[in-house]
Design a protein around this motif. Structure first.
Motif, short mmCIF file in Angstrom:
data_model
loop_
_atom_site.label_atom_id
_atom_site.label_comp_id
_atom_site.label_asym_id
_atom_site.label_seq_id
_atom_site.Cartn_x
_atom_site.Cartn_y
_atom_site.Cartn_z
N MET A 6 29.98 7.63 8.64
CA MET A 6 30.98 8.02 7.66
C MET A 6 30.98 7.05 6.47
SD MET A 6 35.06 8.71 8.29
CE MET A 6 35.30 7.05 8.87
N MET A 7 30.86 5.76 6.74
CA MET A 7 30.79 4.77 5.65
C MET A 7 29.53 4.98 4.81
SD MET A 7 32.28 1.11 7.02
CE MET A 7 30.82 0.76 7.96
N ALA A 8 28.41 5.25 5.46
CA ALA A 8 27.16 5.48 4.73
C ALA A 8 27.28 6.70 3.83
CB ALA A 8 26.00 5.64 5.70
N LEU A 9 27.87 7.77 4.33
CA LEU A 9 28.06 8.98 3.52
C LEU A 9 29.01 8.73 2.36
CD1 LEU A 9 28.25 11.71 6.31
CD2 LEU A 9 26.37 11.28 4.70
N PHE A 10 30.05 7.94 2.59
CA PHE A 10 31.00 7.58 1.53
C PHE A 10 30.28 6.82 0.42
CE2 PHE A 10 33.76 4.33 -0.31
CZ PHE A 10 34.77 5.11 -0.84
N LEU A 11 29.49 5.81 0.80
CA LEU A 11 28.77 5.01 -0.19
C LEU A 11 27.71 5.83 -0.92
CD1 LEU A 11 28.48 1.68 1.82
CD2 LEU A 11 30.02 2.18 -0.12
N LEU A 12 27.05 6.74 -0.20
CA LEU A 12 26.07 7.63 -0.84
C LEU A 12 26.76 8.50 -1.88
CD1 LEU A 12 23.25 8.91 -1.06
CD2 LEU A 12 23.91 10.40 0.85
N ASP A 13 27.92 9.03 -1.55
CA ASP A 13 28.66 9.86 -2.48
C ASP A 13 29.04 9.08 -3.73
OD1 ASP A 13 30.07 12.34 -3.16
OD2 ASP A 13 31.91 11.19 -2.80
N LYS A 14 29.47 7.83 -3.57
CA LYS A 14 29.84 6.99 -4.71
C LYS A 14 28.61 6.68 -5.57
CE LYS A 14 33.99 7.16 -3.63
NZ LYS A 14 34.73 8.22 -4.28
N ALA A 15 27.47 6.42 -4.94
CA ALA A 15 26.24 6.15 -5.68
C ALA A 15 25.80 7.38 -6.47
CB ALA A 15 25.14 5.70 -4.73
N ARG A 16 25.92 8.55 -5.86
CA ARG A 16 25.59 9.79 -6.57
C ARG A 16 26.50 10.01 -7.77
NH1 ARG A 16 24.53 13.66 -1.38
NH2 ARG A 16 22.31 13.21 -1.17
N ASP A 17 27.78 9.72 -7.59
CA ASP A 17 28.73 9.86 -8.71
C ASP A 17 28.32 8.96 -9.87
OD1 ASP A 17 30.24 11.70 -7.29
OD2 ASP A 17 31.83 10.26 -6.77
N LYS A 18 27.95 7.72 -9.56
CA LYS A 18 27.52 6.79 -10.61
C LYS A 18 26.24 7.26 -11.27
CE LYS A 18 29.75 2.51 -9.34
NZ LYS A 18 29.59 1.08 -9.17
N ALA A 19 25.30 7.76 -10.48
CA ALA A 19 24.04 8.26 -11.03
C ALA A 19 24.30 9.47 -11.92
CB ALA A 19 23.08 8.62 -9.90
N ASP A 20 25.18 10.37 -11.50
CA ASP A 20 25.53 11.54 -12.31
C ASP A 20 26.16 11.12 -13.63
OD1 ASP A 20 24.55 13.28 -10.40
OD2 ASP A 20 26.52 13.79 -9.58
N THR A 21 27.04 10.13 -13.57
CA THR A 21 27.69 9.64 -14.79
C THR A 21 26.65 9.03 -15.73
OG1 THR A 21 29.78 9.25 -13.65
CG2 THR A 21 29.42 8.03 -15.69
N ALA A 22 25.75 8.22 -15.21
CA ALA A 22 24.70 7.62 -16.03
C ALA A 22 23.81 8.70 -16.63
CB ALA A 22 23.88 6.64 -15.20
N TRP A 23 23.47 9.70 -15.83
CA TRP A 23 22.64 10.83 -16.29
C TRP A 23 23.32 11.52 -17.48
CZ3 TRP A 23 17.99 13.02 -14.63
CH2 TRP A 23 17.74 14.34 -15.02
#
Length: 71
Positions: free
Chosen positions: A37-54
């Motif tokens: 669950m923690m790994a999925l949470f962190l993955l989701d946050k990383a994707r959000d940051k990548a989407d914002t940068a994109w």
């Protein structure tokens, strides 16, 4: 009354909360589920940051293809 955060002022808030959680004895299968669950949470946050940068850089599928063509 002591503030629990003043005992370990160098700990970040997440560290203090995890220490509270891990002071209890939980079954190994629950621990594995929690780690996932923690790994999925962190993955989701990383994707959000990548989407914002994109979006901030104005990237799109065409720009991605240009990057690929350079290789």
């Amino acid at each position: 009354m002591n503030n629990p955060h003043s005992i370990h002022p160098t700990l970040r808030n997440i560290q203090a909360e995890l220490l509270k959680l891990f002071s209890t004895d939980i079954p190994e299968n629950h621990l594995a589920e929690f780690k996932n669950m923690m790994a999925l949470f962190l993955l989701d946050k990383a994707r959000d940051k990548a989407d914002t940068a994109w979006d901030d850089k104005g990237y799109n599928d065409e720009k991605l293809q240009q990057f690929r063509d350079r290789e």
